[in-house]
Motif scaffolding. Structure first.
Motif, PDB file in Angstrom:
ATOM      1  N   GLU A   1      16.144  43.822  47.674  1.00  0.00           N
ATOM      2  CA  GLU A   1      17.446  43.369  47.193  1.00  0.00           C
ATOM      3  C   GLU A   1      17.305  41.985  46.568  1.00  0.00           C
ATOM      4  O   GLU A   1      16.659  41.092  47.128  1.00  0.00           O
TER       5      GLU A   1
ATOM      6  N   TYR B   1      13.949  37.757  45.866  1.00  0.00           N
ATOM      7  CA  TYR B   1      14.163  39.095  46.423  1.00  0.00           C
ATOM      8  C   TYR B   1      13.907  39.073  47.927  1.00  0.00           C
ATOM      9  O   TYR B   1      12.995  38.396  48.418  1.00  0.00           O
TER      10      TYR B   1
ATOM     11  N   ASP C   1      16.674  50.155  46.101  1.00  0.00           N
ATOM     12  CA  ASP C   1      17.747  49.165  45.993  1.00  0.00           C
ATOM     13  C   ASP C   1      18.861  49.594  46.936  1.00  0.00           C
ATOM     14  O   ASP C   1      19.507  50.624  46.708  1.00  0.00           O
TER      15      ASP C   1
ATOM     16  N   THR D   1      14.931  47.955  41.751  1.00  0.00           N
ATOM     17  CA  THR D   1      15.942  46.907  41.847  1.00  0.00           C
ATOM     18  C   THR D   1      16.091  46.271  40.467  1.00  0.00           C
ATOM     19  O   THR D   1      15.126  45.702  39.938  1.00  0.00           O
TER      20      THR D   1
END
Length: 334
Positions: free
Chosen positions: A146, A164, A243, A253
């Motif tokens: 994410e 991330y 994701d 992602t």
């Protein structure tokens, strides 16, 4: 008189027990002594009940003859049913090897217990013993990746880092070892090798990607991380990141960058040589500075000036102008 001894032979070989008997008459007279010889056949004996660990969905190959202290032994055996495992033989079987393929349908290690009775070649029953089989679950890694929010609220600048959060979860009841993390689009990963992720735990890893001009021109940064480890019995387990903010499984992602295309044009006229633009056919020369004030590269830029003399506008088109670049343009009007 009766001899009622219970003779137990655990030597693994035939043994002989000799009794010497002297009879005595009712009048107290002793008769001649004689011997009574008993041959005691060995009974199958297991020193320690065996146990083994097997991989999921892999055939057993346990030779029962290796468990006991005698040769020529036959066996009678069956397994207790485990509702989380399929493939175990629960009916009485007389083979000398157990070759069941055990399938563990749970996320945890399961146990299958076999009860085995050995029988010697002479028909002597040995004491029943157990074989305990630990069936590992199929190893599994679940990886999510994410992108965190930009510190200034917008990813829109070359050199800015996208951060991330990668969560690597071991979802099963066995350890996963030698875990490697590969992210080809990251400039930094907090850790790339993890010795062990214990059963039913997770590890969080941080990665960063530095935004390039090409990223801004594309408008997005797409990123996938691949995680690989080794489960029980050397089984390799791999997962690509998902994701967590989308409903699609194992999708990359994607971070949307804020594109801000913008141009600035400054135009100035030269001073008349004689101090005044006051005659027909005098030529006014213009100087222009075109600046890309946005954050993306602009292509096929066309400059038009309806009042400029034909052919005097130079350049009239620009193939590409990068952010911050300035292009000097001239034009004339008679």
């Amino acid at each position: 008189a009766t001899i009622t001894d219970t003779l137990i032979n655990t030597s693994g070989a035939t043994q002989v027990v000799t009794y010497t008997i002297t009879p005595t008459g009712s009048n107290g007279c002793l008769g001649d002594s004689y011997t009574y010889t008993v041959t005691v056949n060995p009974k199958p004996f297991v020193t320690s009940p065996p146990s083994i660990t097997v991989c999921n969905n892999v055939a057993l190959n346990h030779n029962l003859t290796n468990d006991v202290n005698l040769t020529g032994v036959s066996f009678s055996w069956s397994a207790a049913d485990n509702v989380n495992v399929t493939g175990e033989t629960t009916t009485i079987t007389t083979t000398s090897s157990i070759t069941d393929t055990l399938i563990n349908n749970s996320p945890s290690e399961e146990t299958v217990v076999y009860t085995i009775t050995p029988i010697s070649a002479d028909g002597c029953l040995g004491a029943p013993y157990t074989l305990t089989v630990f069936v590992a679950p199929t190893p599994e890694l679940i990886v999510t990746k994410e992108a965190l929010q930009a510190s200034d609220g917008s990813y829109d600048t070359v050199g800015e880092s996208i951060t991330y959060q990668i969560i690597i979860r071991n979802s099963k009841g066995i350890d996963i070892n030698n875990v490697s993390i590969t992210d080809n689009n990251a400039d930094y990963i907090s850790i790339t090798n993890i010795p062990t992720i214990p059963a039913n735990t997770s590890t969080t890893v941080t990665a960063r990607h530095t935004i390039t001009q090409q990223d801004l021109n594309n408008g997005t940064v797409t990123n996938i991380v691949t995680v690989e480890g080794t489960g029980a019995c050397g089984t390799t387990v791999t997962d690509i990141s998902d994701d967590p903010n989308t409903a699609i499984l194992n999708d990359p992602t994607v971070v949307t960058l804020d594109q801000n295309p913008a141009l600035q044009l400054l135009k100035t006229a030269d001073t008349a040589p004689d101090g005044a633009w006051d005659e027909v056919d005098e030529v006014i020369t213009y100087a222009m500075v075109l600046t890309n004030t946005g954050n993306i590269s602009l292509q096929n830029v066309v400059i038009t000036d309806a009042n400029a003399d034909s052919g005097s506008l130079v350049p009239s088109s620009i193939a590409i102008i990068q952010p911050g670049d300035q292009i000097h343009i001239t034009a004339a009007q008679t």
